[in-house]
Design a protein around this motif. Structure first.
Motif, PDB file in Angstrom:
ATOM      1  N   GLU A 121      21.589  50.862  24.627  1.00 44.89           N
ATOM      2  CA  GLU A 121      21.302  50.319  25.957  1.00 44.89           C
ATOM      3  C   GLU A 121      22.148  51.045  26.990  1.00 44.89           C
ATOM      4  N   ILE A 122      21.618  51.105  28.191  1.00 43.22           N
ATOM      5  CA  ILE A 122      22.363  51.731  29.281  1.00 43.22           C
ATOM      6  C   ILE A 122      23.249  50.667  29.898  1.00 43.22           C
ATOM      7  N   LYS A 123      24.537  50.910  29.868  1.00 40.02           N
ATOM      8  CA  LYS A 123      25.491  49.956  30.437  1.00 40.02           C
ATOM      9  C   LYS A 123      25.566  50.175  31.945  1.00 40.02           C
ATOM     10  N   PRO A 124      25.692  49.068  32.713  1.00 43.73           N
ATOM     11  CA  PRO A 124      25.839  49.230  34.163  1.00 43.73           C
ATOM     12  C   PRO A 124      27.100  50.036  34.485  1.00 43.73           C
ATOM     13  N   GLN A 125      26.994  50.884  35.481  1.00 47.57           N
ATOM     14  CA  GLN A 125      28.143  51.693  35.890  1.00 47.57           C
ATOM     15  C   GLN A 125      29.044  50.884  36.816  1.00 47.57           C
ATOM     16  N   HIS A 126      30.280  50.695  36.405  1.00 47.53           N
ATOM     17  CA  HIS A 126      31.240  49.996  37.263  1.00 47.53           C
ATOM     18  C   HIS A 126      32.207  51.027  37.834  1.00 47.53           C
ATOM     19  N   THR A 127      32.233  51.106  39.132  1.00 45.68           N
ATOM     20  CA  THR A 127      33.162  52.039  39.751  1.00 45.68           C
ATOM     21  C   THR A 127      34.470  51.316  40.006  1.00 45.68           C
ATOM     22  N   LYS A 128      35.550  51.972  39.628  1.00 41.80           N
ATOM     23  CA  LYS A 128      36.869  51.363  39.812  1.00 41.80           C
ATOM     24  C   LYS A 128      37.274  51.457  41.266  1.00 41.80           C
ATOM     25  N   LYS A 129      37.636  50.308  41.817  1.00 39.92           N
ATOM     26  CA  LYS A 129      38.104  50.307  43.192  1.00 39.92           C
ATOM     27  C   LYS A 129      39.581  50.697  43.193  1.00 39.92           C
ATOM     28  N   GLU A 130      39.916  51.612  44.082  1.00 41.89           N
ATOM     29  CA  GLU A 130      41.305  52.050  44.180  1.00 41.89           C
ATOM     30  C   GLU A 130      42.146  50.922  44.780  1.00 41.89           C
ATOM     31  N   ILE A 131      43.359  50.759  44.245  1.00 41.53           N
ATOM     32  CA  ILE A 131      44.250  49.714  44.751  1.00 41.53           C
ATOM     33  C   ILE A 131      45.138  50.328  45.833  1.00 41.53           C
ATOM     34  N   LEU A 132      44.997  49.786  47.043  1.00 44.70           N
ATOM     35  CA  LEU A 132      45.804  50.274  48.161  1.00 44.70           C
ATOM     36  C   LEU A 132      47.004  49.347  48.336  1.00 44.70           C
ATOM     37  N   ILE A 133      48.173  49.867  47.977  1.00 46.20           N
ATOM     38  CA  ILE A 133      49.393  49.052  48.057  1.00 46.20           C
ATOM     39  C   ILE A 133      49.933  49.124  49.486  1.00 46.20           C
ATOM     40  N   PRO A 134      50.063  47.960  50.149  1.00 46.05           N
ATOM     41  CA  PRO A 134      50.577  47.974  51.519  1.00 46.05           C
ATOM     42  C   PRO A 134      52.023  48.500  51.571  1.00 46.05           C
ATOM     43  N   LYS A 135      52.366  49.086  52.712  1.00 51.46           N
ATOM     44  CA  LYS A 135      53.675  49.730  52.901  1.00 51.46           C
ATOM     45  C   LYS A 135      54.830  48.805  52.517  1.00 51.46           C
ATOM     46  N   GLU A 136      54.783  47.552  52.964  1.00 49.29           N
ATOM     47  CA  GLU A 136      55.885  46.615  52.720  1.00 49.29           C
ATOM     48  C   GLU A 136      56.087  46.360  51.227  1.00 49.29           C
ATOM     49  N   LEU A 137      54.975  46.184  50.493  1.00 46.87           N
ATOM     50  CA  LEU A 137      55.065  45.944  49.051  1.00 46.87           C
ATOM     51  C   LEU A 137      55.516  47.215  48.340  1.00 46.87           C
ATOM     52  N   SER A 138      55.015  48.343  48.790  1.00 46.09           N
ATOM     53  CA  SER A 138      55.404  49.630  48.196  1.00 46.09           C
ATOM     54  C   SER A 138      56.909  49.867  48.314  1.00 46.09           C
ATOM     55  N   GLU A 139      57.457  49.553  49.498  1.00 44.10           N
ATOM     56  CA  GLU A 139      58.903  49.719  49.712  1.00 44.10           C
ATOM     57  C   GLU A 139      59.702  48.789  48.808  1.00 44.10           C
ATOM     58  N   LEU A 140      59.218  47.553  48.659  1.00 44.75           N
ATOM     59  CA  LEU A 140      59.902  46.580  47.804  1.00 44.75           C
ATOM     60  C   LEU A 140      59.877  47.031  46.342  1.00 44.75           C
ATOM     61  N   LEU A 141      58.734  47.542  45.895  1.00 44.46           N
ATOM     62  CA  LEU A 141      58.613  48.016  44.508  1.00 44.46           C
ATOM     63  C   LEU A 141      59.519  49.215  44.249  1.00 44.46           C
ATOM     64  N   SER A 142      59.644  50.092  45.252  1.00 44.33           N
ATOM     65  CA  SER A 142      60.505  51.280  45.106  1.00 44.33           C
ATOM     66  C   SER A 142      61.973  50.901  44.995  1.00 44.33           C
ATOM     67  N   SER A 143      62.353  49.838  45.691  1.00 42.27           N
ATOM     68  CA  SER A 143      63.769  49.444  45.693  1.00 42.27           C
ATOM     69  C   SER A 143      64.130  48.510  44.536  1.00 42.27           C
ATOM     70  N   ASN A 144      63.124  48.084  43.771  1.00 42.59           N
ATOM     71  CA  ASN A 144      63.377  47.140  42.680  1.00 42.59           C
ATOM     72  C   ASN A 144      62.628  47.603  41.419  1.00 42.59           C
ATOM     73  N   PRO A 145      63.306  48.424  40.564  1.00 41.57           N
ATOM     74  CA  PRO A 145      62.635  49.001  39.390  1.00 41.57           C
ATOM     75  C   PRO A 145      62.021  47.964  38.436  1.00 41.57           C
ATOM     76  N   SER A 146      62.691  46.826  38.216  1.00 43.05           N
ATOM     77  CA  SER A 146      62.136  45.841  37.281  1.00 43.05           C
ATOM     78  C   SER A 146      60.874  45.191  37.863  1.00 43.05           C
ATOM     79  N   LEU A 147      60.860  45.018  39.188  1.00 42.22           N
ATOM     80  CA  LEU A 147      59.678  44.473  39.853  1.00 42.22           C
ATOM     81  C   LEU A 147      58.525  45.467  39.736  1.00 42.22           C
ATOM     82  N   LYS A 148      58.830  46.752  39.921  1.00 41.13           N
ATOM     83  CA  LYS A 148      57.805  47.796  39.828  1.00 41.13           C
ATOM     84  C   LYS A 148      57.207  47.836  38.419  1.00 41.13           C
TER      85      LYS A 148
END
Length: 199
Positions: A121-148
């Motif tokens: 059977e032909i499976k439906p094609q699911h396109t992966k949506k790119e996750i856009l991490i907002p600047k504030e969350l990105s900065e927090l993840l960069s400064s906290n390795p365990s959170l990242k």
């Protein structure tokens, strides 16, 4: 279009092709397929998977093969009713009951059943949506390795929920409050709305 609840009702609705539809139905019912009604039309399944369906229109009638693209079609009886739209569906069309060769039709049906059993059977094609991490969350993840590390280990769906939650805040203060709220949740590996699920 009128809602149909039984195959008999479908045949009555298309009385001009009733003899032909009854003949096709008898051929189909000589196999192991299970007869059902879906979308107000007769549909035949195996292991709860759609294999084929009966169809009748103004000038023709026939059989829909849900994964007809995999049929050999040695007699060139199949058409793609919506070229460039339909990937798997194929239709076997007839205009008169005398056009039906029982043995040929049965061979196509048996092949369709076999293909379904093989999982073709032909499976439906699911396109992966790119996750856009907002600047504030990105900065927090960069400064906290365990959170990242925790953020990277949760599912993309949960990551997207968190990103949308931060992005949707209009004021900077709201973004900061939300970041403080989600930090322990991310560290625990839970999703933003998990507590509302499975209630």
């Amino acid at each position: 279009m009128k809602k149909i609840y039984s195959v008999e009702e479908y045949i009555e609705e298309h009385a001009h092709f009733s003899e032909a539809l009854i003949l096709l139905r008898d051929i189909i019912n000589s196999t192991e397929l299970i007869e059902t009604v879906k979308w107000s039309a007769p549909v035949y399944t195996i292991n709860n998977k759609n294999v084929l369906g009966l169809c009748a229109f103004k000038n023709h009638f026939g059989i829909w093969f849900f994964n007809g693209v995999f049929l050999k079609d040695e007699y060139k009886l199949l058409v793609n009713a919506q070229e460039n739209k339909t990937k798997a569906l194929r239709q076997m069309r007839f205009e008169h009951v005398n056009d039906i060769d029982k043995h040929i039709v049965l061979n196509y049906i048996k092949e369709a059943i076999e293909n379904q059993k093989l999982g073709k059977e032909i499976k439906p094609q699911h396109t992966k949506k790119e996750i856009l991490i907002p600047k504030e969350l990105s900065e927090l993840l960069s400064s906290n390795p365990s959170l990242k590390t925790s953020f990277n280990s949760i599912t993309p769906y949960k990551q997207r929920e968190y990103c949308d939650y931060i992005s949707s805040a209009k004021r900077e203060a709201t973004k900061q409050t939300r970041l403080e709220k989600i930090t322990p949740m991310i560290l625990q590996g839970i999703g933003l709305n998990d507590k509302y699920k499975n209630c």
